[in-house]
Design an enzyme around this catalytic site. Structure first.
Site, PDB file in Angstrom:
ATOM      1  N   GLU A 231      25.521 123.427  25.703  1.00  0.00           N
ATOM      2  CA  GLU A 231      25.399 122.560  24.532  1.00  0.00           C
ATOM      3  C   GLU A 231      26.514 122.899  23.554  1.00  0.00           C
ATOM      4  OE1 GLU A 231      21.087 121.144  23.191  1.00  0.00           O
ATOM      5  OE2 GLU A 231      21.700 123.022  22.273  1.00  0.00           O
ATOM      6  N   HIS A 273      18.760 120.225  18.410  1.00  0.00           N
ATOM      7  CA  HIS A 273      18.290 121.586  18.148  1.00  0.00           C
ATOM      8  C   HIS A 273      19.128 122.266  17.085  1.00  0.00           C
ATOM      9  CE1 HIS A 273      18.158 120.890  22.625  1.00  0.00           C
ATOM     10  NE2 HIS A 273      16.966 120.574  22.177  1.00  0.00           N
ATOM     11  N   ALA A 295      37.676 128.367  34.871  1.00  0.00           N
ATOM     12  CA  ALA A 295      37.169 129.620  35.460  1.00  0.00           C
ATOM     13  C   ALA A 295      36.561 129.388  36.842  1.00  0.00           C
ATOM     14  CB  ALA A 295      36.132 130.242  34.526  1.00  0.00           C
ATOM     15  N   PRO A 300      32.038 117.976  35.731  1.00  0.00           N
ATOM     16  CA  PRO A 300      32.319 116.540  35.904  1.00  0.00           C
ATOM     17  C   PRO A 300      33.168 116.004  34.745  1.00  0.00           C
ATOM     18  CG  PRO A 300      30.092 116.844  35.102  1.00  0.00           C
ATOM     19  CD  PRO A 300      30.652 118.220  35.317  1.00  0.00           C
ATOM     20  N   SER A 302      32.277 113.345  33.068  1.00  0.00           N
ATOM     21  CA  SER A 302      31.313 112.994  32.023  1.00  0.00           C
ATOM     22  C   SER A 302      29.921 113.298  32.576  1.00  0.00           C
ATOM     23  CB  SER A 302      31.395 111.508  31.678  1.00  0.00           C
ATOM     24  OG  SER A 302      30.845 110.754  32.746  1.00  0.00           O
TER      25      SER A 302
END
Ligand code: ACO
Length: 606
Positions: A231, A273, A295, A300, A302
């Site tokens: 997030e 949140h 890494a 993806p 999106s």
């Protein structure tokens, strides 16, 4: 935090706070996956101990409820999972308490907004106690086919759709609760479902670490690939980047950091949140997605391509693992629907145990006879009695009459049976309800309970054109007392004031009719026998009530219906209750001791 295996098919949990819906959800999941016994073994409710009623499949069961975590843990030593449903005010204290038990090692904290200092202390406690925490602000976790926490996975239908009843090959770690459920489904469609999924919670200061959870799944040989939903905001994903670079994470990882839309806005953006807050570029979703891709994670373009990329990685795993076997999709056991839910969905119909036609408390405002109670506030009390007893069948004079009756029957001094019993019972130190009920039990033919009987004979005689003289004669021959006639103290010379008031009401309101007239003719006949055989209060109420019904246009069959029910004695019961409560209170106020009837007032005839 060390243990890799948090949940097994034998995991037992203690739930803090008696939250019926998620507890039932956990038990329904247990049934779905054919668990032999419920996973929730105890509940802690600081305000109440006893048993919690719930279902295990079709069977009604009870789960013990304890007042303290210590008591629950002592009695259920095999339980190692602590589902912490405490609010953000007490979640910290509950978890601290649970760690003291030494058996409750894995905590799931659902409360949102735990202060940073408390979160930090819990991290320390978990480390020291070899424990593990998911949350705060976690919806829980799922070990597919073995154990579920709280509301994780959504409704049973979603759980079945997402094939969470049996293990797949994917380990899932997510920060967003809504997307956690969505990903469970995506993974069941684009791969073979999750083996284990953890929602680590979206608080600003998470206790559970994204990396620790991924490593836990990395070390579990049953997990073949990892999926991470990060997030915007926070540095947690960079720890994962480092683990990828240093090869601590070797399994294929498909990752997406949500919140790329934040770059479309100027300034800081706060998502659902507390932790999902855009700040510097470094913690933006784009930067973290790029770092993860660089890494070695599969990232993806999106979120729309997330499923396809999971599918690509899963196919590669299947193709390179010839021993791979598809999981068994058939072995689950749908729990029965709760009656309430089934009724809501029109799946069953049910006969009611009770039919009620006078009031309803299901809406915003209770109703009496179909009208909101506020409508009765402006009106006299008689209209409320009219609504609840006669379904609004009386006119305004009827309502006024009811109120008058309540006033004149409210009390008749401490010597009468109703008041006397209430007094004696109150003095025996019984409460107001019991004292009043004791008084009510004396109401009958001889005292206050002759209203229906009086109305009955008046109605029958007038309907059949029987004369007062022949009626009194007939009753004498049958050796039956005439209800509503006679008084212990009052007489023709010492008339009952209350009866006078009732008669005056009937005359001034213009409702005195054939029933009162007939009753007074009967009184003339009975007075010929004895001067106390007057029309008494019960009798006067009964016959004037008939006149009110007749004058308001009620048809004889409608009057018959009211008489058949036998509701009129209720007028005396209600009125006299006012006085009996008064007597019960009066005795208590004066602190009167137990009543003993004096010997000299008893004639001993042995
Ligand atoms: N109809 C015909 N005759 C009666 C009636 C009556 N309602 N009441 C009493 N009598 C007769 C008795 O048969 C008796 O006759 P007897 O002398 O030939 O034997 C005589 O009158 C005296 O009877 P008691 O039982 O001594 O009357 P008492 O004064 O003790 O009873 C009572 C009063 C209980 C009210 C009685 O008249 C009665 O039972 N009435 C009918 C029921 C009734 O109306 N109850 C409500 C009372 S009002 C109130 O409590 C608020």
């Amino acid at each position: 935090m060390s243990s890799n295996v948090l949940f097994t098919a034998a995991t037992q949990a203690i739930v803090y706070n008696q939250h019926a819906i998620p507890i039932q959800k956990m038990l329904d999941y247990d049934w779905l996956i054919n668990r032999e016994a419920p996973s929730v073994v105890a509940i802690v409710n600081p305000n109440h101990e006893g048993f919690h009623r719930c279902f295990f499949g079709p069977d009604a069961i009870t789960i013990p409820v304890y007042k303290t975590i210590k008591m629950a843990a002592t009695r259920h030593q095999k339980a190692d999972v602590f589902v912490n449903f405490a609010s953000e005010r007490s979640a910290y204290d509950a978890s601290v308490e649970a760690f003291k038990t030494e058996t409750l090692k894995t905590h799931i904290i659902l409360a949102e907004g735990m202060p940073e200092n408390e979160s930090r202390e819990l991290v320390r406690l978990a480390r020291r106690n070899d424990g593990w925490i998911l949350g705060p602000s976690s919806v829980g976790a799922i070990k597919a086919g073995q154990f579920i926490v709280g509301n994780a996975g959504g409704k049973i239908e979603n759980i079945v759709e997402s094939k969470l009843y049996r293990p797949g090959s994917v380990g899932l770690v997510a920060k967003s609760a809504g997307m956690f459920n969505e990903l469970n489904y995506l993974i069941s469609v684009y791969a073979d479902g999750i083996f284990e999924g953890a929602h680590i919670g979206g608080d600003t200061y998470p206790v559970s670490s994204m990396l620790d959870n991924l490593l836990r799944l990395e070390y579990d040989p049953n997990v073949k690939m990892l999926v991470l939903l990060g997030e915007i905001g926070g540095e947690a994903e960079y720890a994962v980047v480092e683990a990828l670079k240093s090869k601590r994470i070797k399994k294929p990882l498909v990752a997406w950091v949500s919140g790329t839309v934040a770059s479309q806005f100027e300034g800081e953006v706060q998502f659902g949140h507390a932790g999902a807050r855009s700040g510097s570029k470094h913690v933006s979703a784009e930067a973290k997605n790029k770092a993860l891709a660089d890494a070695g994670a599969h990232v993806p373009e999106s979120f729309n391509d997330f499923g396809l990329l999971i599918n690509k990685v899963f196919k590669e795993f299947v193709e390179t693992n010839k021993s791979y076997e598809k999981p068994d999709d058939e072995n689950y056991n749908i729990p029965p629907l709760d009656m309430r839910e089934a009724l809501k969905r029109n799946l069953v119909r049910k006969e009611s145990s009770i039919v009620s036609s006078i009031s309803d408390d299901r809406g915003e405002e209770p109703t009496y006879n179909g009208k909101d109670i506020t409508e009765y506030i402006e009106k006299p009390l008689g209209s409320t009695i009219n609504a609840l007893w006669f379904k609004g069948g009386l006119n305004m004079i009827g309502e006024e009459f009811l109120e008058l009756c309540l006033k004149i029957t409210a009390d008749h001094g401490p010597a009468v049976a109703t008041a006397h019993n209430a007094i004696v019972t109150s003095r025996a130190n019984r409460d107001i309800a019991t004292s009043t009920a004791a008084g009510i039990l004396t109401i009958g033919d001889r005292h206050g309970g002759a209203i229906d009987g009086a109305a009955r004979w008046a109605f029958d005689c007038v309907s059949n054109r029987v004369t007062a003289r022949s009626f009194v004669q007939e009753m004498k021959e049958k050796k039956e007392l005439i209800m509503g006639i006679g008084h212990k103290i009052k007489s023709a010379q010492n008339p009952d004031k209350r009866v006078e008031v009732l008669k005056k009401f009937a005359e001034t309101k213009g409702i005195a009719g054939s029933y009162l007239k007939f009753a007074l003719e009967v009184e003339q006949e009975t007075l010929k026998k004895k001067n106390n055989l007057i029309l008494n209060v019960d009798g006067a109420i009964g016959v004037i009530f008939l006149d009110i019904l007749a004058k308001s246009g009620k048809r004889p069959y409608e009057i018959e219906e009211i008489l058949k029910v036998g509701s009129l004695n209720g007028i005396f019961i209600l009125g006299r209750t006012i006085g009996m409560i008064g007597h019960a209170i009066d005795q208590k106020r004066m602190n009167e001791g137990i009543y003993r009837h004096p010997w000299d007032d008893i004639q001993y005839i042995s």
